[in-house]
Design an enzyme around this catalytic site. Structure first.
Site, PDB file in Angstrom:
ATOM      1  N   CYS A   1     -16.796   5.758  16.625  1.00 14.32           N
ATOM      2  CA  CYS A   1     -17.364   4.508  16.128  1.00 14.32           C
ATOM      3  C   CYS A   1     -17.627   4.600  14.634  1.00 14.32           C
ATOM      4  O   CYS A   1     -18.222   5.546  14.157  1.00 14.32           O
ATOM      5  CB  CYS A   1     -18.720   4.242  16.781  1.00 14.32           C
ATOM      6  SG  CYS A   1     -18.725   4.489  18.535  1.00 14.32           S
TER       7      CYS A   1
ATOM      8  N   CYS B   1     -28.750   7.559  14.984  1.00 13.79           N
ATOM      9  CA  CYS B   1     -28.325   8.670  15.853  1.00 13.79           C
ATOM     10  C   CYS B   1     -27.540   9.679  15.009  1.00 13.79           C
ATOM     11  O   CYS B   1     -26.639   9.301  14.264  1.00 13.79           O
ATOM     12  CB  CYS B   1     -27.475   8.159  17.011  1.00 13.79           C
ATOM     13  SG  CYS B   1     -28.368   7.036  18.094  1.00 13.79           S
TER      14      CYS B   1
ATOM     15  N   SER C   1     -23.981  -1.298  26.031  1.00 12.80           N
ATOM     16  CA  SER C   1     -24.473   0.066  25.848  1.00 12.80           C
ATOM     17  C   SER C   1     -25.626   0.074  24.856  1.00 12.80           C
ATOM     18  O   SER C   1     -25.524  -0.507  23.774  1.00 12.80           O
ATOM     19  CB  SER C   1     -23.324   0.932  25.318  1.00 12.80           C
ATOM     20  OG  SER C   1     -23.767   2.234  25.067  1.00 12.80           O
TER      21      SER C   1
ATOM     22  N   GLU D   1     -26.261  -1.640  17.400  1.00 10.68           N
ATOM     23  CA  GLU D   1     -27.067  -1.536  18.608  1.00 10.68           C
ATOM     24  C   GLU D   1     -27.240  -2.949  19.166  1.00 10.68           C
ATOM     25  O   GLU D   1     -27.964  -3.767  18.584  1.00 10.68           O
ATOM     26  CB  GLU D   1     -28.426  -0.886  18.258  1.00 10.68           C
ATOM     27  CG  GLU D   1     -29.495  -0.982  19.333  1.00 10.68           C
ATOM     28  CD  GLU D   1     -29.031  -0.563  20.730  1.00 10.68           C
ATOM     29  OE1 GLU D   1     -28.376   0.478  20.880  1.00 10.68           O
ATOM     30  OE2 GLU D   1     -29.332  -1.312  21.690  1.00 10.68           O
TER      31      GLU D   1
ATOM     32  N   GLU E   1     -15.257  -3.120  13.208  1.00 13.33           N
ATOM     33  CA  GLU E   1     -14.260  -2.409  14.025  1.00 13.33           C
ATOM     34  C   GLU E   1     -14.271  -2.849  15.476  1.00 13.33           C
ATOM     35  O   GLU E   1     -15.339  -3.083  16.042  1.00 13.33           O
ATOM     36  CB  GLU E   1     -14.630  -0.922  14.070  1.00 13.33           C
ATOM     37  CG  GLU E   1     -14.194  -0.148  12.892  1.00 13.33           C
ATOM     38  CD  GLU E   1     -14.518   1.326  13.085  1.00 13.33           C
ATOM     39  OE1 GLU E   1     -14.651   1.997  12.084  1.00 13.33           O
ATOM     40  OE2 GLU E   1     -14.650   1.777  14.238  1.00 13.33           O
TER      41      GLU E   1
ATOM     42  N   ASN F   1     -17.374  13.304  19.511  1.00 13.21           N
ATOM     43  CA  ASN F   1     -16.266  13.102  18.597  1.00 13.21           C
ATOM     44  C   ASN F   1     -16.729  13.584  17.228  1.00 13.21           C
ATOM     45  O   ASN F   1     -17.668  13.033  16.680  1.00 13.21           O
ATOM     46  CB  ASN F   1     -16.008  11.587  18.558  1.00 13.21           C
ATOM     47  CG  ASN F   1     -14.564  11.267  18.404  1.00 13.21           C
ATOM     48  OD1 ASN F   1     -13.827  12.001  17.748  1.00 13.21           O
ATOM     49  ND2 ASN F   1     -14.160  10.168  18.994  1.00 13.21           N
TER      50      ASN F   1
ATOM     51  N   HIS G   1     -27.932  11.213  26.240  1.00 15.95           N
ATOM     52  CA  HIS G   1     -27.572  12.350  25.373  1.00 15.95           C
ATOM     53  C   HIS G   1     -28.517  13.550  25.391  1.00 15.95           C
ATOM     54  O   HIS G   1     -28.282  14.539  24.692  1.00 15.95           O
ATOM     55  CB  HIS G   1     -27.348  11.911  23.917  1.00 15.95           C
ATOM     56  CG  HIS G   1     -26.380  10.777  23.749  1.00 15.95           C
ATOM     57  ND1 HIS G   1     -25.220  10.659  24.484  1.00 15.95           N
ATOM     58  CD2 HIS G   1     -26.406   9.683  22.932  1.00 15.95           C
ATOM     59  CE1 HIS G   1     -24.584   9.560  24.109  1.00 15.95           C
ATOM     60  NE2 HIS G   1     -25.275   8.954  23.191  1.00 15.95           N
TER      61      HIS G   1
ATOM     62  N   CYS H   1     -25.500   0.092  11.411  1.00 15.53           N
ATOM     63  CA  CYS H   1     -26.518   0.263  12.457  1.00 15.53           C
ATOM     64  C   CYS H   1     -27.732   0.931  11.822  1.00 15.53           C
ATOM     65  O   CYS H   1     -27.594   1.713  10.886  1.00 15.53           O
ATOM     66  CB  CYS H   1     -25.957   1.153  13.568  1.00 15.53           C
ATOM     67  SG  CYS H   1     -27.061   1.367  14.984  1.00 15.53           S
TER      68      CYS H   1
ATOM     69  N   SER I   1     -27.476   5.222  26.510  1.00 12.96           N
ATOM     70  CA  SER I   1     -27.041   6.415  25.777  1.00 12.96           C
ATOM     71  C   SER I   1     -28.185   7.418  25.825  1.00 12.96           C
ATOM     72  O   SER I   1     -29.136   7.333  25.054  1.00 12.96           O
ATOM     73  CB  SER I   1     -26.704   6.051  24.335  1.00 12.96           C
ATOM     74  OG  SER I   1     -25.609   5.178  24.329  1.00 12.96           O
TER      75      SER I   1
HETATM   76  N1  SAH Z   1     -25.746   1.468  19.992  1.00 18.75           N
HETATM   77  C1  SAH Z   1     -25.162   1.537  21.294  1.00 18.75           C
HETATM   78  C2  SAH Z   1     -23.651   1.428  21.273  1.00 18.75           C
HETATM   79  C3  SAH Z   1     -23.028   2.384  20.345  1.00 18.75           C
HETATM   80  S1  SAH Z   1     -21.726   3.435  20.570  1.00 18.75           S
HETATM   81  C4  SAH Z   1     -25.594   2.810  21.987  1.00 18.75           C
HETATM   82  O1  SAH Z   1     -26.249   3.626  21.375  1.00 18.75           O
HETATM   83  O2  SAH Z   1     -25.331   2.955  23.171  1.00 18.75           O
HETATM   84  C5  SAH Z   1     -21.290   3.755  22.186  1.00 18.75           C
HETATM   85  C6  SAH Z   1     -21.533   5.192  22.623  1.00 18.75           C
HETATM   86  O3  SAH Z   1     -20.858   6.147  21.805  1.00 18.75           O
HETATM   87  C7  SAH Z   1     -22.990   5.574  22.604  1.00 18.75           C
HETATM   88  O4  SAH Z   1     -23.294   6.273  23.772  1.00 18.75           O
HETATM   89  C8  SAH Z   1     -23.065   6.483  21.397  1.00 18.75           C
HETATM   90  O5  SAH Z   1     -24.181   7.330  21.491  1.00 18.75           O
HETATM   91  C9  SAH Z   1     -21.748   7.199  21.500  1.00 18.75           C
HETATM   92  N2  SAH Z   1     -21.313   7.857  20.261  1.00 18.75           N
HETATM   93  C10 SAH Z   1     -21.543   7.515  18.988  1.00 18.75           C
HETATM   94  N3  SAH Z   1     -20.978   8.385  18.134  1.00 18.75           N
HETATM   95  C11 SAH Z   1     -20.366   9.306  18.906  1.00 18.75           C
HETATM   96  C12 SAH Z   1     -19.600  10.480  18.624  1.00 18.75           C
HETATM   97  N4  SAH Z   1     -19.376  10.871  17.381  1.00 18.75           N
HETATM   98  N5  SAH Z   1     -19.136  11.169  19.664  1.00 18.75           N
HETATM   99  C13 SAH Z   1     -19.363  10.774  20.942  1.00 18.75           C
HETATM  100  N6  SAH Z   1     -20.066   9.698  21.266  1.00 18.75           N
HETATM  101  C14 SAH Z   1     -20.570   8.970  20.267  1.00 18.75           C
END
Ligand code: SAH
Length: 371
Positions: free
Chosen positions: A358, A141, A216, A185, A117, A315, A241, A137, A239
């Site tokens: 994503c 997470c 990221s 990642e 994607e 999301n 969180h 991945c 990231s």
């Molecule tokens: N692996 C990398 C890039 C992945 S996605 C990372 O962890 O940073 C990019 C961002 O979107 C990351 O901050 C990830 O934590 C966030 N993300 C993934 N799924 C999500 C969701 N359902 N809602 C909001 N953010 C999300």
């Protein structure tokens, strides 16, 4: 096809760097080569060095999809290259265009059938492409759709470039920004990522400004240090969180391996070495990480680094069951951070009417194991 790997192995030896899951390419991949490497190849073939530069420009500046189009190369050489070094091209498998804001979500099929994607977004400052770095991945997470069925494989540099090239060709618009925030990642595919960044920002190629590129990561500390030393001036987004390890471990398995204190040290080193301001990404999840105390903890982490905070209302992913706080609550969380003097923005939700999060578009196409 390699089978899905198990969720991330937290054994430190296995974590550094995990490029071993990238299968050996079926043939030499010219699109992943830097000019000097193409020059070496031309020398091996007793061809003049300028052929390498021509080839590089056709691939990366003019972004043609076949050797046939490289009209200043002799026909015999074009034929030989096409036979020995097939150019990896991403085939468009699906595309969704948001009626609300024009955001375009793409699903590409790689030569081995893997689905990837990418997203095209228009901002005031320019057009941005969000690139995937892996198929699936293994970071696990809890709120993320990309990780639901683990990792299939990492992407080659050419396959990351293809996402940008194919989108720029399809839209006919200039792409000025790239964010590596799609599936996967990036720091779990380190060597390929760095090669991708060098090729993407090479003056003889697409020539994107390094300042307009963001990587990221969920926080693989040793590779943050490595990236800091590459001489690349790309933005690093962490990231985060959560503001405490205890809370972070509940939603991000990677937090078991690298505590926040260690990540802050790595980010500091990155900031010092590259001069690039760090971004913290913070997905707001209702009842999980959205309290006033969470905001205070987050401010305490951001201030010493002068990090910018990007708030992302989580999301919702069907399989996950997390919800985002309502807009009033999000605004209050932002205000609390601002009261502490933190620089913060709320990520504008683009493409709300298409599969936004994503891994969502891809997961509609794949069921069970495989691509
Ligand atoms: N692996 C990398 C890039 C992945 S996605 C990372 O962890 O940073 C990019 C961002 O979107 C990351 O901050 C990830 O934590 C966030 N993300 C993934 N799924 C999500 C969701 N359902 N809602 C909001 N953010 C999300």
């Amino acid at each position: 096809m390699t089978p899905d790997l198990k969720p991330m192995d937290l054994n430190p030896a296995a974590m550094h760097p995990a490029d071993s899951n990238f299968p050996a390419p079926a043939s030499v991949d010219l699109k992943s080569m830097e000019i000097e490497e193409l020059q070496a190849l031309m020398r091996e073939k007793n061809l003049p060095a300028f052929r390498a530069k021509q080839l590089f420009e056709w691939i990366h500046a003019r972004r043609v999809r076949s050797y046939e189009e490289m009209t200043n190369l002799p026909a015999a050489l074009r034929g030989e290259l096409a036979r020995d070094y097939p150019l990896p091209v991403a085939e468009l498998a699906d595309r969704q265009i948001s009626r609300v804001d024009g955001t375009r979500k793409y699903l590409f099929r790689m030569p081995d059938g893997c689905l990837v994607e990418s997203v095209f977004m228009r901002y005031r400052f320019g057009n941005s492409v969000c690139v995937s770095s892996q198929v699936g991945c293994r970071m696990g997470c809890r709120f993320c759709a990309s990780t639901l069925r683990g990792l299939t494989r990492s992407l080659a540099p050419s396959e990351m470039l293809e996402q940008v090239y194919a989108i720029s060709g399809e839209t006919g618009e200039r792409v000025s920004h790239v964010v590596v925030m799609g599936m996967g990642e990036p720091l779990d595919n380190y060597e390929n990522l760095v090669r991708f960044l060098r090729l993407l920002t090479c003056p003889e190629g697409m020539n994107l400004s390094q300042r307009n590129v963001t990587v990221s990561t969920c926080g693989i500390a040793p590779n943050i240090y490595r990236l800091a030393g590459e001489g690349l001036h790309v933005t690093l987004a962490l990231s985060l969180h959560a503001a405490t390890d205890e809370q972070r471990r509940k939603i991000m398995p990677v937090a078991e391996r690298w505590p926040i204190a260690e990540l802050m040290k790595a980010c500091e080193a990155y900031y010092r070495q590259t001069g690039r301001q760090i971004t913290f990404e913070y997905s707001l999840i209702r009842g999980v990480n959205d309290s006033r105390e969470d905001a205070r903890g987050l401010a305490g982490l951001a201030l010493p680094l002068r990090a910018h905070i990007n708030l992302i209302p989580v999301n919702p992913v069907r399989e996950r069951g997390f919800a985002h706080p309502d807009s009033g609550h999000i605004a209050a969380f932002k205000k609390e951070l601002e009261n502490h003097g933190v620089n913060v923005s709320i990520r504008r939700a683009l493409g709300k009417d298409i599969d936004g999060a994503c891994g969502q578009l891809r997961s509609r196409y794949t069921s069970g194991a495989g691509n």
